[in-house]
Design a protein around this motif. Structure first.
Motif, short mmCIF file in Angstrom:
data_model
loop_
_atom_site.label_atom_id
_atom_site.label_comp_id
_atom_site.label_asym_id
_atom_site.label_seq_id
_atom_site.Cartn_x
_atom_site.Cartn_y
_atom_site.Cartn_z
N LEU A 17 -2.52 -11.32 -5.07
CA LEU A 17 -3.18 -11.23 -3.77
C LEU A 17 -2.28 -10.58 -2.73
CD1 LEU A 17 -5.11 -14.59 -3.57
CD2 LEU A 17 -6.07 -12.31 -3.19
N THR A 18 -1.00 -10.97 -2.78
CA THR A 18 -0.04 -10.41 -1.83
C THR A 18 -0.02 -8.90 -1.95
OG1 THR A 18 1.29 -12.29 -2.48
CG2 THR A 18 2.28 -10.74 -0.93
N ALA A 21 -3.23 -7.38 -0.77
CA ALA A 21 -3.32 -7.39 0.69
C ALA A 21 -2.39 -6.35 1.29
CB ALA A 21 -2.98 -8.76 1.22
N LEU A 22 -1.21 -6.24 0.70
CA LEU A 22 -0.23 -5.26 1.19
C LEU A 22 -0.80 -3.86 1.11
CD1 LEU A 22 3.39 -6.09 0.06
CD2 LEU A 22 2.68 -5.10 2.22
N CYS A 25 -3.58 -3.41 3.60
CA CYS A 25 -3.10 -3.16 4.94
C CYS A 25 -2.71 -1.71 5.12
CB CYS A 25 -1.86 -4.03 5.22
SG CYS A 25 -2.29 -5.63 5.84
N SER A 26 -2.14 -1.18 4.05
CA SER A 26 -1.60 0.17 4.18
C SER A 26 -2.70 1.22 4.10
CB SER A 26 -0.57 0.42 3.09
OG SER A 26 -1.21 0.36 1.84
N PRO A 29 -4.08 2.95 7.73
CA PRO A 29 -3.35 4.05 8.35
C PRO A 29 -3.17 5.23 7.39
CG PRO A 29 -1.90 2.21 7.86
CD PRO A 29 -3.29 1.75 7.58
N GLU A 30 -3.19 4.91 6.10
CA GLU A 30 -2.98 5.96 5.12
C GLU A 30 -4.03 7.06 5.27
OE1 GLU A 30 -1.66 6.06 0.45
OE2 GLU A 30 -2.72 4.37 1.23
N THR A 33 -3.46 9.40 8.16
CA THR A 33 -2.37 10.35 7.97
C THR A 33 -2.69 11.36 6.88
OG1 THR A 33 -1.39 8.59 6.72
CG2 THR A 33 -0.40 9.09 8.85
N THR A 37 -2.05 15.21 7.21
CA THR A 37 -1.14 15.96 6.35
C THR A 37 -1.85 17.03 5.54
OG1 THR A 37 -1.31 14.13 4.85
CG2 THR A 37 0.74 14.31 6.09
N GLU A 41 -0.58 20.56 5.29
CA GLU A 41 -0.29 21.10 3.98
C GLU A 41 -0.94 22.46 3.80
OE1 GLU A 41 -1.10 18.95 0.05
OE2 GLU A 41 -0.06 17.53 1.32
N LEU A 108 16.36 16.46 7.32
CA LEU A 108 16.04 15.15 6.76
C LEU A 108 17.32 14.40 6.45
CD1 LEU A 108 13.21 15.88 4.18
CD2 LEU A 108 13.01 14.87 6.44
N GLY A 116 16.41 12.83 -3.83
CA GLY A 116 15.50 13.54 -2.94
C GLY A 116 15.35 14.99 -3.36
N ASP A 119 13.29 14.97 -6.74
CA ASP A 119 11.84 14.77 -6.65
C ASP A 119 11.17 15.70 -5.63
OD1 ASP A 119 12.16 13.70 -4.12
OD2 ASP A 119 12.09 11.63 -4.79
N SER A 121 11.41 16.14 -2.48
CA SER A 121 11.18 15.81 -1.08
C SER A 121 12.17 16.58 -0.21
CB SER A 121 11.25 14.30 -0.82
OG SER A 121 12.43 13.76 -1.33
N PHE B 81 1.08 -6.81 10.95
CA PHE B 81 0.60 -6.86 9.57
C PHE B 81 1.14 -8.09 8.85
CE2 PHE B 81 0.12 -2.12 10.07
CZ PHE B 81 -1.26 -2.15 10.04
N LEU B 85 -1.12 -11.09 7.38
CA LEU B 85 -1.00 -11.32 5.94
C LEU B 85 -0.53 -12.75 5.67
CD1 LEU B 85 -1.18 -9.82 3.26
CD2 LEU B 85 1.23 -9.27 3.49
N LEU B 89 -2.52 -15.71 3.72
CA LEU B 89 -1.92 -16.44 2.59
C LEU B 89 -2.00 -17.94 2.84
CD1 LEU B 89 1.24 -14.36 1.63
CD2 LEU B 89 -0.88 -14.62 0.35
N LYS B 127 7.60 7.64 -1.07
CA LYS B 127 7.79 9.09 -0.95
C LYS B 127 6.47 9.85 -0.97
CE LYS B 127 12.27 10.43 -1.12
NZ LYS B 127 13.37 10.43 -2.06
N PHE B 129 3.63 8.87 0.14
CA PHE B 129 2.70 8.41 1.16
C PHE B 129 2.26 9.53 2.09
CE2 PHE B 129 2.08 6.55 5.44
CZ PHE B 129 0.93 5.84 5.16
N ASP B 131 3.43 13.77 3.58
CA ASP B 131 4.33 14.91 3.51
C ASP B 131 5.23 14.99 4.73
OD1 ASP B 131 3.94 15.89 1.07
OD2 ASP B 131 3.04 17.79 1.67
N VAL B 132 4.87 14.26 5.76
CA VAL B 132 5.68 14.28 6.98
C VAL B 132 6.74 13.18 6.86
CG1 VAL B 132 5.63 14.15 9.48
CG2 VAL B 132 3.66 15.03 8.25
N ARG B 136 6.24 8.89 6.61
CA ARG B 136 6.50 8.06 5.44
C ARG B 136 7.70 7.15 5.69
NH1 ARG B 136 7.79 13.27 2.84
NH2 ARG B 136 10.04 13.49 2.80
N PHE B 139 6.45 4.26 7.65
CA PHE B 139 5.71 3.40 6.74
C PHE B 139 6.66 2.50 5.95
CE2 PHE B 139 3.43 3.02 2.54
CZ PHE B 139 2.48 2.12 3.00
N GLU B 218 14.73 7.70 5.90
CA GLU B 218 14.87 9.11 5.57
C GLU B 218 14.91 9.96 6.84
OE1 GLU B 218 12.52 12.11 2.55
OE2 GLU B 218 11.58 10.29 3.26
#
Lengths: 393, 269
Positions: A17-18, A21-22, A25-26, A29-30, A33, A37, A41, A108, A116, A119, A121, B81, B85, B89, B127, B129, B131-132, B136, B139, B218
């Motif tokens: 559940l955690t 829920a996590l 929550c995300s 906003p995801e 964005t 993006t 892109e 960055l 980094g 992968d 980034s 959040f 949460l 719980l 990573k 999440f 491109d900016v 991320r 986040f 980052e």
């Protein structure tokens, strides 16, 4: 028994559940964005196609062609916001290069590994020739095994080199203990000379002294460090190790004045007034080279603070200790490894240690902030910083 | 009678405010006159004078505000959040009492993970999440704060939902109230003071974790990150300026919490 299994299932369920829920929550906003993006892109995507189409006809891909110019690579990576550096005073050469090609100086924050870059980034990643570049190319423990599929931009060739590893102390300590400083510089340079003549043996000495990396990487590092100690920014051979090369130091100072941004107005003003004489003193090195004028050290027990973990980057000091050069000079030297956020300038300034190894830019920033430090020898005669990128297949 | 008690309390609260303020002013005077340096054996380099620190803060208003924004966004976002949460719980644990205790001990075990250990890991996990880099990075930092704040809230919410006055549940039962009614009329109101107990822990914790997670982020932004960057560059006066800013954020957020608590819990007890 039943109760126990009950609470176990409960535990598992709550965990599930955690996480649910996590991620729940995300997700909100995801979405927002992602829209933002995707727009970004698609525009950058077009740009890439356009620029790549213009500069290369033979090959296309997400990386850079083997014969791409530094200018095009820097421009592209900067526009995508994928230029990496560790920051913390190591970023000025990269910023100078970005400005040289008319780009924003933002970068960055790169971790101390090359994940980094691995992968994607970070497209244009900072690397030291003797450390990260070896890890990227080689296949030994900790290596990423890219071999010849990567290429790099050299700060020396781009004219934005700033000098790195030196030996420094406080003005106060140097004027109170001139013989100690001379003896230390002289013995250290003997160590560096031997290390550069026998890099394999030097690497082994460092490895045995308590290494942070594998012996293969130490051996690679010793070979690369030798190049930095024996070649200057213009690619000429250096015969007098540790010489304070005023021309290169002046370039370092000029770039430092331009790119070190200090919020403290007192420090920022002082930075602009600094001259070579404020952070280097060649007299100790000159006398050390002479050899004849060396007197008895005023202080025999001295310590040196390294900028980073024990590795061949500092092989000269480890060799000088192992070969007894320090002892011959009447010194009892303690080598203190650094790492992470260790402030070598602070350690020397506060008197915890007598000498330190740092980059000249850090020395300049520290003096602008109110310290009174001087470089007494410039061990690395050229910049070891490169920006590495992947080549298209 | 009642009025008098109020007045006395006011007097007391005045002194509780006055003493620390006097102490603070005294400390600042000692500091500015460098007596403090003699006492501690420090120099003005490692411990710059308050005047210089303040001037740096005033000179760099826009930059500092930008960094404050980043830090507060992460702290408040994570707090929000994490608290929601945590409360959910707590509710789940109350609805399924058999499983509740076990589940909550896991939640508190997660909170025992040192934040320094999870911050770099979260950087790698998030990573994809965006491109900016800034997005991320924000986040990843927010998740760190969320995890920190979840535990305190879940445990306190569970207590608030379950530690009822003995007779109140019996009373509800005697009215043949449904479980939902018990929840809405008894358990949730009962948990409100416990929410503030949790927030008193998690508001400072959220700021601390936001500052620390910035060290590993980052994207280079935030009050915590500026402290690190400036200390490494031996710019102690600037680092101190950001330390002062960090303290101010903590005090203001805690003050807001206390004010909210005072307003919402007025007349209770």
């Amino acid at each position: 028994m039943k109760k126990r299994t009950g609470s176990l299932t409960a535990a598992a369920l709550t965990l599930a559940l955690t996480t649910a829920a996590l991620s729940g929550c995300s997700s909100a906003p995801e979405k927002e964005t992602t829209i933002a993006t995707t727009v970004a892109e698609s525009t950058t995507g077009k740009e890439t196609v356009a620029t790549e189409g213009a500069k290369e006809s033979a090959s296309t891909g997400k990386y850079y062609s083997a014969d791409a110019k530094a200018k095009d690579i820097v421009e592209d990576a900067a526009k995508k916001g994928k230029v990496g550096n560790w920051g913390l005073g190591n970023e000025y050469e990269v910023q100078a290069l970005l400005s040289k090609y008319g780009q924003n100086t933002a970068f960055l924050s790169q971790a101390f590994d090359m994940d980094g870059f691995d992968d994607n980034s970070i497209l244009l990643a900072s690397a030291m020739t003797y450390n990260e570049l070896g890890l990227i190319k080689n296949t030994y423990q900790g290596g990423y095994g890219y071999g010849d599929t990567v290429n790099f931009i050299d700060m020396n060739n781009e004219g934005v080199a700033m000098l790195e590893d030196n030996i420094f102390t406080t003005k106060e300590f140097a004027s109170a203990n001139p013989n100690t400083v001379k003896a230390f510089v002289s013995a250290s340079m003997k160590g560096w000379e031997y290390a550069c003549a026998n890099p394999k043996e030097a690497a082994e000495i460092v490895f045995n002294a308590g290494s942070s990396v594998s012996s293969e990487h130490q051996a690679y590092m010793a070979e690369e460090v030798k190049k930095l100690v024996e070649t200057d920014t213009k690619g000429n051979k250096v015969t007098e190790l540790g010489k304070l090369d005023d021309e290169a130091l002046q370039q370092t100072l000029d770039l430092a004045k331009k790119y070190i941004k200090l919020s403290d107005s007192t420090a920022a003003e002082k930075l602009q007034t600094l001259t070579l004489d404020d952070f280097r003193d060649a007299s100790y090195w000159n006398d050390a080279k002479d050899g004849s004028t060396l007197g008895k050290p005023e202080k025999a027990d001295v310590s040196i603070q390294l900028k980073w973990l024990p590795q061949a980057q500092f092989m000269g000091y480890y060799v000088a200790a192992a070969k007894g050069y320090y002892k011959d000079a009447g010194l009892n030297v303690t080598i203190t490894p650094g790492g992470g956020d260790i402030g070598e300038t602070t350690a020397v300034n506060s008197g915890q240690v007598d000498f330190g190894v740092t980059w000249d830019a850090n020395l300049i920033a520290a003096n602008a902030g109110g310290m009174n430090l001087i470089a007494v020898s410039q061990v690395y005669q050229r910049s070891g910083l490169v920006l590495v990128y992947k080549k298209n297949k | 009678m009642k009025k008098k008690r109020y007045l006395r309390w006011d007097k007391q609260s005045a002194t509780t405010v006055l003493y620390p303020v006097i102490f603070g002013i005294l400390l600042l005077i000692l500091w500015q006159t460098q007596l403090l340096h003699k006492l501690l054996g420090a120099d003005t380099f490692a411990l710059p004078l308050p005047g210089r620190i303040l001037r740096i803060i005033f000179d760099n208003g826009p930059t500092i505000i930008e960094n404050i924004k980043a830090t507060v966004m992460v702290a408040v976002g994570g707090l929000f959040f994490g608290s929601i949460l945590g409360y959910l719980l707590g509710i789940i644990a109350t609805v399924f009492p058999k499983w509740g205790a076990g589940g909550l001990s896991i939640a508190s075990a997660i909170s025992a993970v040192p934040i320094i250990a999870i911050a770099p890991i979260l950087n790698n996990l998030t990573k994809d999440f965006s491109d900016v880099a800034n997005v991320r990075s924000m986040f990843a930092k927010t998740i760190v704060v969320t995890i920190t704040c979840t535990a305190a809230m879940s445990i306190n919410a569970y207590r608030g939902l379950n530690e009822l006055k003995p007779y109140s549940l019996d009373l509800m039962k005697s009215y043949a109230a449904s479980k939902l009614t018990v929840f809405l009329k008894l358990r949730i109101p009962n948990s409100v003071p416990y929410i503030f107990v949790a927030l008193r822990v998690s508001v400072p914790a959220s700021i601390i974790s936001a500052l620390v997670s910035e060290y590993f982020a980052e994207f280079i932004i935030g009050v915590g990150r500026q402290i690190r960057e400036n200390i490494v560059l031996a710019q102690y006066a600037t680092a101190w300026a950001y330390i002062v800013v960090a303290c101010a954020i903590g005090i203001i957020m805690y003050g807001i919490l206390l004010a909210a608590e005072g307003a919402l819990l007025k007349g209770r007890k």
